[in-house]
Structures are given as structure tokens and as C-alpha cells.
Design a protein around this motif. Structure first.
Motif, PDB file in Angstrom:
ATOM      1  N   ILE A 585       0.830  -1.212   0.000  1.00  0.00           N
ATOM      2  CA  ILE A 585       0.000   0.000   0.000  1.00  0.00           C
ATOM      3  C   ILE A 585       0.862   1.259   0.000  1.00  0.00           C
ATOM      4  CG2 ILE A 585      -1.760   1.279   1.276  1.00  0.00           C
ATOM      5  CD1 ILE A 585      -2.676  -1.399  -0.099  1.00  0.00           C
ATOM      6  N   VAL A 586       1.920   1.269   0.800  1.00  0.00           N
ATOM      7  CA  VAL A 586       2.797   2.441   0.881  1.00  0.00           C
ATOM      8  C   VAL A 586       3.562   2.627  -0.432  1.00  0.00           C
ATOM      9  CG1 VAL A 586       4.840   3.391   2.044  1.00  0.00           C
ATOM     10  CG2 VAL A 586       3.012   2.380   3.385  1.00  0.00           C
ATOM     11  N   ALA A 587       4.077   1.528  -0.998  1.00  0.00           N
ATOM     12  CA  ALA A 587       4.790   1.612  -2.277  1.00  0.00           C
ATOM     13  C   ALA A 587       3.857   2.116  -3.376  1.00  0.00           C
ATOM     14  CB  ALA A 587       5.360   0.240  -2.650  1.00  0.00           C
ATOM     15  N   ALA A 588       2.625   1.625  -3.379  1.00  0.00           N
ATOM     16  CA  ALA A 588       1.641   2.039  -4.389  1.00  0.00           C
ATOM     17  C   ALA A 588       1.345   3.528  -4.292  1.00  0.00           C
ATOM     18  CB  ALA A 588       0.359   1.227  -4.209  1.00  0.00           C
ATOM     19  N   HIS A 589       1.180   4.025  -3.058  1.00  0.00           N
ATOM     20  CA  HIS A 589       0.875   5.441  -2.839  1.00  0.00           C
ATOM     21  C   HIS A 589       1.951   6.336  -3.432  1.00  0.00           C
ATOM     22  CE1 HIS A 589      -0.497   9.088  -0.924  1.00  0.00           C
ATOM     23  NE2 HIS A 589       0.666   9.217  -0.284  1.00  0.00           N
ATOM     24  N   CYS A 590       3.196   5.895  -3.363  1.00  0.00           N
ATOM     25  CA  CYS A 590       4.303   6.708  -3.881  1.00  0.00           C
ATOM     26  C   CYS A 590       4.494   6.528  -5.384  1.00  0.00           C
ATOM     27  CB  CYS A 590       5.600   6.356  -3.152  1.00  0.00           C
ATOM     28  SG  CYS A 590       5.581   6.763  -1.394  1.00  0.00           S
ATOM     29  N   LEU A 591       4.476   5.296  -5.847  1.00  0.00           N
ATOM     30  CA  LEU A 591       4.801   5.034  -7.252  1.00  0.00           C
ATOM     31  C   LEU A 591       3.745   5.558  -8.221  1.00  0.00           C
ATOM     32  CD1 LEU A 591       6.355   1.463  -6.986  1.00  0.00           C
ATOM     33  CD2 LEU A 591       7.508   3.532  -7.763  1.00  0.00           C
ATOM     34  N   LYS A 592       2.509   5.687  -7.772  1.00  0.00           N
ATOM     35  CA  LYS A 592       1.481   6.193  -8.693  1.00  0.00           C
ATOM     36  C   LYS A 592       1.731   7.658  -9.067  1.00  0.00           C
ATOM     37  CE  LYS A 592      -1.994   7.469  -5.203  1.00  0.00           C
ATOM     38  NZ  LYS A 592      -3.338   7.155  -4.671  1.00  0.00           N
ATOM     39  N   HIS A 593       2.639   8.318  -8.323  1.00  0.00           N
ATOM     40  CA  HIS A 593       2.988   9.712  -8.620  1.00  0.00           C
ATOM     41  C   HIS A 593       4.279   9.828  -9.425  1.00  0.00           C
ATOM     42  CE1 HIS A 593      -0.121  11.424  -6.057  1.00  0.00           C
ATOM     43  NE2 HIS A 593       0.212  10.555  -5.115  1.00  0.00           N
ATOM     44  N   CYS A 594       4.845   8.690  -9.856  1.00  0.00           N
ATOM     45  CA  CYS A 594       6.156   8.699 -10.506  1.00  0.00           C
ATOM     46  C   CYS A 594       6.014   8.608 -12.022  1.00  0.00           C
ATOM     47  CB  CYS A 594       6.983   7.533  -9.982  1.00  0.00           C
ATOM     48  SG  CYS A 594       8.659   7.507 -10.607  1.00  0.00           S
ATOM     49  N   SER A 595       6.781   9.415 -12.747  1.00  0.00           N
ATOM     50  CA  SER A 595       6.710   9.375 -14.221  1.00  0.00           C
ATOM     51  C   SER A 595       8.088   9.404 -14.867  1.00  0.00           C
ATOM     52  CB  SER A 595       5.880  10.565 -14.732  1.00  0.00           C
ATOM     53  OG  SER A 595       6.497  11.786 -14.339  1.00  0.00           O
ATOM     54  N   THR A 596       9.151   9.262 -14.052  1.00  0.00           N
ATOM     55  CA  THR A 596      10.508   9.414 -14.594  1.00  0.00           C
ATOM     56  C   THR A 596      11.343   8.135 -14.522  1.00  0.00           C
ATOM     57  OG1 THR A 596      11.258  10.176 -12.420  1.00  0.00           O
ATOM     58  CG2 THR A 596      10.602  11.869 -14.011  1.00  0.00           C
ATOM     59  N   LEU A 597      10.738   7.023 -14.111  1.00  0.00           N
ATOM     60  CA  LEU A 597      11.518   5.802 -13.905  1.00  0.00           C
ATOM     61  C   LEU A 597      12.093   5.253 -15.212  1.00  0.00           C
ATOM     62  CD1 LEU A 597       9.931   3.333 -11.338  1.00  0.00           C
ATOM     63  CD2 LEU A 597      11.841   4.897 -11.057  1.00  0.00           C
ATOM     64  N   LYS A 598      13.327   4.767 -15.105  1.00  0.00           N
ATOM     65  CA  LYS A 598      13.943   4.018 -16.194  1.00  0.00           C
ATOM     66  C   LYS A 598      14.169   2.561 -15.791  1.00  0.00           C
ATOM     67  CE  LYS A 598      16.243   7.907 -18.473  1.00  0.00           C
ATOM     68  NZ  LYS A 598      17.545   8.478 -18.903  1.00  0.00           N
ATOM     69  N   LYS A 599      14.203   2.333 -14.459  1.00  0.00           N
ATOM     70  CA  LYS A 599      14.425   0.965 -13.970  1.00  0.00           C
ATOM     71  C   LYS A 599      13.578   0.725 -12.732  1.00  0.00           C
ATOM     72  CE  LYS A 599      18.018  -2.073 -12.062  1.00  0.00           C
ATOM     73  NZ  LYS A 599      19.471  -2.178 -11.712  1.00  0.00           N
ATOM     74  N   LEU A 600      12.805  -0.347 -12.744  1.00  0.00           N
ATOM     75  CA  LEU A 600      11.994  -0.749 -11.590  1.00  0.00           C
ATOM     76  C   LEU A 600      12.381  -2.164 -11.194  1.00  0.00           C
ATOM     77  CD1 LEU A 600       9.587  -0.423  -9.614  1.00  0.00           C
ATOM     78  CD2 LEU A 600       8.104  -1.313 -11.427  1.00  0.00           C
ATOM     79  N   SER A 601      12.774  -2.334  -9.930  1.00  0.00           N
ATOM     80  CA  SER A 601      13.140  -3.653  -9.408  1.00  0.00           C
ATOM     81  C   SER A 601      12.365  -3.902  -8.128  1.00  0.00           C
ATOM     82  CB  SER A 601      14.649  -3.704  -9.139  1.00  0.00           C
ATOM     83  OG  SER A 601      15.012  -4.945  -8.573  1.00  0.00           O
ATOM     84  N   PHE A 602      11.673  -5.047  -8.044  1.00  0.00           N
ATOM     85  CA  PHE A 602      10.865  -5.296  -6.851  1.00  0.00           C
ATOM     86  C   PHE A 602      10.769  -6.776  -6.541  1.00  0.00           C
ATOM     87  CE2 PHE A 602       7.744  -5.460 -10.315  1.00  0.00           C
ATOM     88  CZ  PHE A 602       7.088  -6.653 -10.030  1.00  0.00           C
ATOM     89  N   SER A 603      10.386  -7.041  -5.302  1.00  0.00           N
ATOM     90  CA  SER A 603      10.007  -8.382  -4.852  1.00  0.00           C
ATOM     91  C   SER A 603       8.770  -8.222  -3.991  1.00  0.00           C
ATOM     92  CB  SER A 603      11.134  -9.019  -4.035  1.00  0.00           C
ATOM     93  OG  SER A 603      10.642 -10.137  -3.316  1.00  0.00           O
TER      94      SER A 603
END
Length: 983
Positions: A585-603
Motif C-alpha cells: 500500500i505504501v509503495a503504491a501510494h508513492c509510485l502512482k505519482h512517478c513518471s521518470t523511472l527508467k528501472k523498476l526492481s521489486f520483490s
């Protein structure tokens, strides 16, 4: 009072008898049964009985005293008076005295560390689950006498210490380990660290009830000792610094780092058992340095426990439910409540707010708010509206102390540290009474904060009260330095510190701080955080190091959307591990405001595959959709990494829909250890749609049908994949035929890694394609592929015929000297184009070095040879060194890690560096080199008149002090020399 048998057990004493003595014991027992007309144990049963069986039979047929008296008589007859004396001491002697003392100490320490209301909050009887949990920690697999080394792993503050102390209390009462341990000694690393130097005997004596502990008696039976080492992370900086100086003398005074290291590495008291608590991060660092029997993960209180504790505190059922519901709705706060002591803090704080007629919802806004409310409530009496000047000064002093502790990794403070930070001796009783500090060892005036997280929030408040330059300790650094250390997880003990810094900048927290301290606090902090963002922006190396979840929680705690949007658009790459619902939930709240990513890595581990109620899963999938939406909102995203993630059908559908309908810019896709609980054909359709150049599916299981789907994509003319990694994917020998077709058809594939798959005979079809003129592969990894003697002829043909292959790795296969000879015949041919060859762990010996030496003399293209973890010995290295001096040899780096080398080989290596003009690096890790040999080697490097840097693989801390000092000095004197501990 528990009996001696239930406390210590007869079985251990029978174990002390050798085979002959044990048979005599049985014969005496048989005679006594007949002579005295005792309850019958049949001779057949008696004769077959093991020591454990016999102990059970005695307890079953005779009363305790009668059985014990017989045992004493038989020990006397077989001349084992030592066992009689030891047993009598056990019954009435030192162990009993120690247990009584430890019980008083534990209950007294708890009463001082936790005030009465907290004690009542945790007043629970031991349950069967407790017994099972404690017993399972130290259960041997196989023989009961085997010493145990067990790790308790859990995040800092989760309740590991509380669990360990409950375990000790259960042992004192005879409820667990009744005959396994005579003594349990508890060492807290935060405390031990303050001592600087000590012997094990001194540490034990500190825990003893009298002035002099019977050390000789205690240490006489090391197999009956359990050492609990708590908070190992408190020593992690230099715990294994001097590995060559481990100590086996319990009476010898040493640096406490060396002392604990000697105990942990089993140099000292090998027969004793260890129970070690630490954080997951420290466990990961230490697990390869300590031989342990198993690890137990500590997760904290369950939802049921938390709810029960709220009801116990509130008593009013409705109010308890109201407070619990508030916490349950806030995932971050609910996570905090999994820590037992913090659960009490949260419940108490809500109870006080409700009783004062205030709205408890406001303090549940964020974690910071609840902490500050609790702290201010402690300092402001219920009858008062505002704090006294003295209370203001006391809290300010605590904040200064907390900041110093965070920077110096100190969580146990002496009176001098308190005074240095403005806390007077007269303040201490007040701080103890209100529960901000606890006195952990009364006789030594040592103090800790109520909980490590309370120390963290106080340290955060310091930065809003003062600048770091105003602190009495120079160890305290700037807010910018603090944030980068926090976000990079350099200090594992900093769990909440960064969150609290951000949380204190919220408008409501600023008002509370102003009301308490009576003046407007500095607004400079927010400006400094903006500067941090500017530093992060555009710095790829720094962004790579930042823990995404740490950043997300900081931004969430601040609750400032403008700042959040600015922050999220300063970063081009983010890496995070979501371990629970709250993280998603916390990651979602932040990432939905992001538009500049070139690399996303998650587990996301197993979160997206858990079976929960419908509303929970709906919220979870909404959050997951917001995370995946960054793949659309970020127009230039080039790399997606998924690791250790289970995706069910709804979760994969969300990912699929966020990648499907767009002009995909992805160049790199990594799916490591990803488990798809859905039809995989959609995943391979995604691969086909994306314009990928690099695909890594390591540790993701591929069925034969999956391999077919993958190879169908790779065989298409429009496929642009240049690099394919499918290591540990359970690829079968039959699957090799499909990869063989790709090697011929693909016009782009240059890198193929098939490591750790059981290929066996499948290698033949691969090699046939590698010999095909249309194959353009340059880099091939076949490490740990169960290759056998039939394979070496196939690979020899590849080396002879393939004109594009530059790198071949066949490490961890049973090559042996015979297989090496086959390959070397091909490698000596003048038209061999191979540049790099890896043969680690291939069972090569000194004899095989003759063939390798011939390759080095003949092959002018080979620049890298890795033969680590083979038994080459000094003689084998001499053969290689002589060959490297040949003018045809152009080798640049040589891997000789763990090749059973001694200092005698250094002269050959030194002359090689002098005569081989291309050589710049040798890995010599894990060999028993000595001071004199290294002097010769470094002297040769010093004399080289070249700008080329030389790299030696050596772990400096593996050597004695003299050699360490020499190597450090050589690096400083020779700018061309670089010594690396990992290569």
C-alpha cells in the motif's frame, strides 16, 4: 519444587558410562531386583535397553529416591564416584543456586525496565505453544548430545529479547530443557560492547550471585551450557575482524569482539550450545561465517494477540474494540503493534487520549504522531496543561543523548554520557519513574531507552531542536548524511529514524513540538531534505543503493503530496522489497505519482498469492495496480526486475494489462525465482511484444512447454534478445534441442547462460549447433550442468570449429585432469579464438596444470583463466607461472582462489609479474600465504615501471597483525597496487 529427575534427568549420567560400565550397571540392577524382590523388569527388556530406555524403565518402575539410591550404589560398584559427586552437587549445589538468582534477576530487571502497567499487560502463563516453541529451538536432529547453534532472526525491536527472557524463566521453572542444561548464561552484545575487554570467565562471573563464580565447576561440563547471545547486530562492525587471533582459553582476557567471535566460531567451548538473536540483515552477513544448526524467524504478535492485549488494558469491551479498530485500519500502526512493548505503548496512548476526551483518530494519522503523543504524555502530568521548564530540558537532553547513541551505535548509556548531553544525576530518577529510561544493570548505572524506536524518535526530534554542529559529540553528523545512511540501510539498527524525521515535518507534529518546547522550531530541515533530493536526482550509483521501501515510508509519514510528487520525479530507478500488505500500500501510494523511472526492481514475495477475505484482496490488487501503473506513466522505462515473487492469475493480469497496450520501451526483463500461478503463455506473449535485448529467467522453473514457448519467441526474426540467462530453471536434457535450434536461427543471441541445469547428454545437440556456421554466440555458461566425460569431446569440437565464441564457463562440472587434456588439445591450436575460460571447481590437480601450461605457451588469444577451487598446489602454480613467461602468453588475469597454495608459490608469482607484460590481476583468496611470501610478491610489483594497476585478490583480515599492517602499508606506498577482498 520440581524434582531432580525432572530437572536434570538420569539419562545424562548413564550417557557418561562406557559400553563395559553400562553392561555392568545392568547386571547389578538385575541382581538387585532378584535379591530385594523389587518390581520386575525382564532381563530381555533390560538387556536390549539403550541408556535412554533404561532411564525411562527406572522412572516407570520405581519411585524417584529409590531409583536414585540404586543408581548411586551401582556407580560406586563400577568405580564412578565422580558421577556420584557431580550428581549430588547438581541436586543441592551451584545450578540450583544459580537458577534461584537468575529468577530474581530476570523478574527484577523486568520490573525496572517495564513499569507495573506494562508488566500486567504481559502477565501471561506459559502455554503448550510456548513449551513447543522453546523446545523446538534447541532440538537436535539425530543424537541428543550434539551441541546446537541456533539463530533467532527478526527485525530490531520485534520482541526477540522478551522471548529469550521468557525462555530462561521457563527453564528456571523446569518447564523446558529439564535435563539438557545446567546453566544458561545471557550476554547482550550492547552491554558486552561497553566492556572493551573481558574473559569468558569474567562474563560468567558478572551473572553469578556471589563475588566469585565456581568457574572450574561450571566449565567442567561444557555440553550442559547454553550461551544466549542477544542483539548480535550490536557487534557486527568488527566481530570477525581478527579471525587469525581467535582464542580457546576461557580465562584469558581479550577484546570482547575476539572473545565473542571465538565463542561463535566454536574455537572456545565447542561442546556448548548457542542461541543467537539478531536482525535478518546481520544474519545474512554472518550465516556463512558461523556454522549453525538452524534458524528461527521471529515475526512478533499475531492479530489475535494484539486484540487480546487491547482488551486486557481497556477492560471496557467497546472502548477496546474502538481502539483496536483504529489500529487495524492503519497498516503501519498495526505492524508497530506486532512488537510486544510497542503494542502496550500504542494501546496505552489511545486509552489516555480517549479518557481525556480527545479524538484518538488524529494520533493514528501516522506512526510519528503516536510516538510523540506518548512521549509528551509521559512528561506532562494529567493535571497540567503544559510541561515545566525542567521537563523541557530533560526531553531536550534525552534527544541529544539519543542522537549521539544513533551515530555511535550505542544503546546502553553510562552516567557520563547522560551528563555530557545535559541530563543531571538528579534527573535520572524522574526519567526512570516515567518510563523513558530503564536501568538494565543497577549496580553499574547503565541505562537504555524504553525501546530502541523511542531512542530513534528522540534522535529525530533533536534535529528539529538544534543543528548537528551544536551537539557536544562530533560523531553526530548532518541531516543530509543521516538521510543517505538511512536510505542506503548502512546502519541496520536505524529502523524508523528517517521516517520520524519526515513525520515530524507534518503540520500537526510541528504544532505539538511548538506547544511543548514553547517556541517555533527550525524550518531548515525541509530545505535540507529538498537538497537531498537534488543530490539523488541524476546520481545513478546513489539511486541504485537506496532502499525503495525506506524512501516510500519516509514520504508516506510526511503526508505532503507536493513534496512526494517532487521526490518521486527525482529518481530514475527504484528497488524495493514488499514483505507485507502495508508495504504494498505504501509503495503504491508513492509510485502512482512517478513518471521518470527508467528501472523498476521489486520483490513481493508471497503477498499477492495469499488467500484473504475479498475486501482485503481488492485493496491489495488496487495497490498492486498502482505499482504496475508506473510502467505506463514512466515513458522511458527500460528495465523491469521481478525477484522472489509469486503471481496468481489476478496479479499477473494486472501486470500484463499495464505492459500490453503500449509501445514498450523495455530493453531488460528479469524474472528471478518468479512463480506464475496462471497460464504462462501470456508471459511469453509479453516477451514477444516487448523490444527486449536482455532476458533473465534464473530460478524461475520452466516446464518443457515453457521452454518451447520461449524458444518460439527467440526463433522469430523480429526478436532482438542478445542476452539470455536461464540458470537454475530445471531445464532438462531434452529441452536442449529447442535451445539448439535458437543457436542456429537467432541473428542476435550472443550470450547464453544455462548454469545449474541438469543437461547431461543434451549438451550434444547444443554443441552441434555451436559448430554451425550460422551460430553467432560469443558467451556460453555451462557451470554446474552435470557434464560427464562424453561431453568433453563435444566441447572440444566447439573450440576447434566455432569462430565467434569468446568466453566459456564450465565450472563445477567433473572435468578432472582427463577431460582437461581433451579440451587443451583444441585450445593449443593456433586458430583457437577463445579469450576467457572458467574452470572453477573442476577437480583439476597439479597434473592438469601441465596441459594448461601448454595452452598458455601456444594460445595467444587467451587473456583470462579462472581455475579457483582446484587442488593445484604450489607445484601446479609453478608450471603455470613458467608458461606465462613465454612470449606467446598474453594472459591478463588468473584466478587461483582456494587452490591449496602456500607462501612458497609467491616467488614464482613474483617473477611472473616481472616477465609477463600483460598480466595485471591474480586472485589468491582462501590460500595459506604467509608474510615472507607476500613481501616477495609486493616487492616485485613495486619494481614494475608501468601505469597499469595491479589487482591482488586477498582478504587482509585473514592474516596476522604483522601481515595486515604490511599489506595496508604496501597499498599506501604503491599507487598501482589494489588489494580486493572479493573478485
Amino acid at each position: 519444587m520440581t524434582s531432580f529427575f525432572s530437572d536434570f534427568g538420569l539419562m545424562w549420567y548413564l550417557e557418561e558410562l562406557n559400553k563395559k560400565e553400562f553392561m555392568k550397571f545392568k547386571e547389578f540392577l538385575k541382581q538387585e531386583i532378584l535379591q530385594l524382590g523389587l518390581k520386575q523388569i525382564s532381563w530381555t527388556e533390560l538387556k536390549k535397553a539403550s541408556r535412554e530406555d533404561l532411564a525411562s524403565l527406572l522412572l516407570k518402575h520405581y519411585e524417584e529416591k529409590q531409583a536414585w539410591d540404586m543408581t548411586f550404589r551401582f556407580f560406586q560398584k563400577i568405580n564412578r564416584k565422580d558421577l556420584i559427586e557431580r550428581a549430588k552437587r547438581e541436586i543441592d549445589g551451584y545450578p540450583k543456586l544459580y537458577r534461584a538468582h537468575l529468577k530474581i534477576k530476570l523478574t527484577h530487571d523486568t520490573s525496572r525496565a517495564l513499569n507495573i502497567s506494562i508488566q500486567n499487560f504481559f502477565k501471561e502463563k506459559f502455554t503448550e505453544d510456548d513449551y513447543d516453541c522453546f523446545e523446538s529451538l534447541l532440538q537436535s536432529k539425530g543424537t541428543e548430545s550434539k551441541p546446537q547453534v541456533v539463530f533467532l532472526s527478526g527485525v530490531a525491536g520485534i520482541g526477540k529479547t522478551l522471548m529469550l527472557k521468557r525462555l530462561m524463566l521457563a527453564w528456571i521453572e523446569g518447564l523446558v530443557f529439564p535435563h539438557k542444561f545446567s546453566y544458561i548464561f545471557y550476554f547482550c552484545c550492547q552491554e558486552v560492547k561497553q566492556l572493551k575487554t573481558a574473559s569468558l570467565a569474567e562474563l560468567i562471573s558478572r551473572e553469578w550471585p556471589g563475588p566469585s563464580a565456581p568457574i572450574e565447576e561450571i566449565l567442567s561440563e561444557p555440553e550442559k551450557l547454553l550461551f544466549i547471545i542477544d542483539s548480535l547486530e550490536g557487534m557486527e562492525c568488527d566481530l570477525f575482524k581478527w579471525e587469525s587471533e581467535l582464542c580457546d582459553n576461557c580465562m584469558e582476557k581479550q577484546s570482547v569482539n575476539i572473545l565473542l567471535s571465538s565463542l561463535l566460531r566454536r574455537k572456545m567451548l565447542l561442546e556448548s550450545s548457542l542461541l543467537i538473536s539478531t536482525t535478518p540483515e546481520t544474519f545474512e552477513k554472518m550465516k556463512n561465517r558461523i556454522e549453525y544448526t538452524h534458524v528461527k524467524i521471529i515475526t512478533g504478535l499475531t492479530e489475535k494477540n494484539i486484540k487480546m492485549n487491547f482488551h486486557r488494558l481497556f477492560q471496557d469491551r467497546n472502548r477496546a474494540q474502538e481502539a483496536f479498530s483504529l489500529v487495524r485500519e492503519n497498516e503501519q500502526l498495526f505492524t508497530v503493534c506486532q512488537v510486544p512493548v510497542l503494542c502496550w505503548m500504542v494501546a496505552t496512548c489511545l486509552k489516555e487520549e480517549i479518557e481525556k476526551g480527545r479524538d484518538p483518530i488524529s494520533i493514528c494519522r501516522c506512526t510519528t504522531s503516536l510516538y510523540t503523543t506518548h512521549i509528551f504524555n509521559l512528561f506532562i502530568p494529567q493535571s497540567a496543561c503544559s510541561p515545566s521548564k525542567k521537563s523541557q530540558d530533560q526531553l531536550q537532553g534525552l534527544c541529544s543523548l539519543a542522537a549521539e547513541g544513533m551515530w555511535t551505535d550505542t544503546f546502553v548509556f553510562g552516567e557520563e554520557a547522560l551528563r555530557r548531553n545535559g541530563i543531571m544525576d538528579s534527573d535520572i530518577p524522574t526519567l526512570l519513574d516515567i518510563g523513558m529510561l530503564a536501568n538494565i544493570r543497577e549496580s553499574e548505572n547503565s541505562y537504555v531507552f524504553f525501546h530502541p524506536s523511542v531512542q530513534e524518535v528522540c534522535a529525530a526530534i533533536f534535529y528539529l531542536l538544534k543543528s548537528h554542529v551544536d551537539h557536544p559529540s562530533q560523531d553526530v553528523k548532518s541531516i543530509e548524511t543521516l538521510m543517505f545512511i538511512f536510505l542506503k540501510k548502512v546502519k541496520v539498527q536505524w529502523i524508523f529514524l528517517g521516517w520520524f524525521i519526515f513525520g515530524l515535518l507534518h503540520e500537526s507534529e510541528q504544532k505539538k513540538l511548538k506547544a511543548y518546547f514553547g517556541h517555533q522550531l527550525s524550518q531548515e530541515i525541509k530545505h535540507q531534505l529538498y537538497q537531498c533530493l537534488e543530490t539523488i536526482s541524476g546520481n545513478e550509483e546513489l539511486q541504485e543503493q537506496i532502499d525503495g521501501m525506506k524512501l516510500f515510508y519516509c514520504l508516506s509519514e510526511m503526508d505532503d503530496e507536493a513534496f512526494l510528487v517532487h521526490a518521486m520525479n527525482c529518481i530514475e530507478q527504484v528497488n524495493f522489497v514488499a514483505k507485507d500488505y502495508s508495504d504494498v500500500i505504501v509503495a503504491a501510494h508513492c509510485l502512482k505519482h512517478c513518471s521518470t523511472l527508467k528501472k523498476l526492481s521489486f520483490s513481493t514475495q508471497n503477498i499477492l498469492n495469499e488467500e484473504q477475505e475479498h475486501s482485503y484482496m481488492e485493496r491489495l490488487l488496487t495497490g498492486w495496480n498502482h505499482i504496475c501503473s508506473v510502467l505506463i506513466s514512466s515513458k522511458d522505462i527500460q528495465e523491469l526486475q521481478m525477484k522472489d515473487t509469486n503471481l496468481n492469475e489476478p496479479a499477473f493480469s494486472v501486470l500484463y494489462n499495464n505492459l500490453k497496450y503500449r509501445n514498450c520501451t523495455l530493453k531488460v526483463l528479469v524474472a528471478n525465482n518468479v512463480f506464475f500461478l496462471c497460464e504462462k503463455h501470456l508471459f511469453f506473449e509479453l516477451i514477444q511484444n516487448c523490444n527486449l535485448q536482455h532476458l533473465n529467467l534464473s530460478l524461475t522453473v520452466l516446464s518443457p512447454n515453457d521452454v518451447k514457448l520461449l524458444c518460439d519467441v527467440l526463433n522469430q526474426a523480429e526478436c532482438n534478445i542478445e542476452k539470455l540467462v536461464v540458470a537454475s530453471c530445471k531445464i532438462s536434457p531434452d529441452d536442449c534441442k529447442m535451445f539448439a535450434s535458437v543457436l542456429i536461427n537467432s541473428k542476435t543471441l550472443k550470450y547464453l547462460n544455462l548454469a545449474s541445469n541438469t543437461l547431461k547428454k543434451g549438451i550434444s545437440s547444443l554443441c552441434k549447433s555451436l559448430c554451425h556456421p550460422d551460430c553467432i554466440l560469443e558467451h556460453l555458461v555451462l557451470a554446474n550442468c552435470s557434464l560427464n566425460e562424453q561431453c568433453w569431446d563435444y566441447l572440444s569440437n566447439v573450440i576447434r570449429q566455432n569462430k565467434t565464441l569468446r568466453h566459456l564457463d564450465i565450472s563445477s562440472n567433473d572435468l578432472k585432469d582427463e577431460g582437461l587434456k581433451v579440451l587443451c588439445k583444441a585450445l593449443t591450436l593456433p586458430d583457437s579464438v577463445l579469450k576467457s575460460l572458467c574452470l572453477r571447481r573442476c577437480l583439476i590437480t597439479t597434473s592438469g596444470c601441465q596441459d594448461l601450461a601448454e595452452v598458455l605457451r601456444c594460445n595467444q588469444n587467451l587473456t583470462s583463466l579462472q581455475v579457483s577451487n582446484n587442488k593445484l598446489e604450489d607445484a601446479g602454480v609453478k608450471l603455470l607461472c613458467d608458461a606465462m613467461k613465454h612470449p606467446n602468453c598474453h594472459l591478463e588475469d588468473l584466478g587461483l582462489e582456494a587452490c591449496e597454495l602456500t607462501g612458497a608459490c609467491c616467488e614464482d608469482l613474483a617473477s611472473t609479474f616481472t616477465q609477463c607484460k600483460t598480466l595485471w590481476g591474480i586472485n589468491l583468496l582462501e590460500n595459506t600465504l604467509d608474510y615472507s611470501g607476500l613481501v616477495v610478491l609486493c616487492e616485485a610489483l613495486k619494481q614494475q615501471q608501468t601505469c597499469t594497476p595491479y589487482v591482488l585478490g586477498l582478504r587482509i583480515t585473514d592474516f596476522d597483525k604483522e601481515t595486515q599492517a604490511f599489506l595496508v602499508a604496501e597499498q599506501e606506498k604503491n599507487p598501482s597496487l589494489c588489494i580486493l577482498s572479493s573478485l
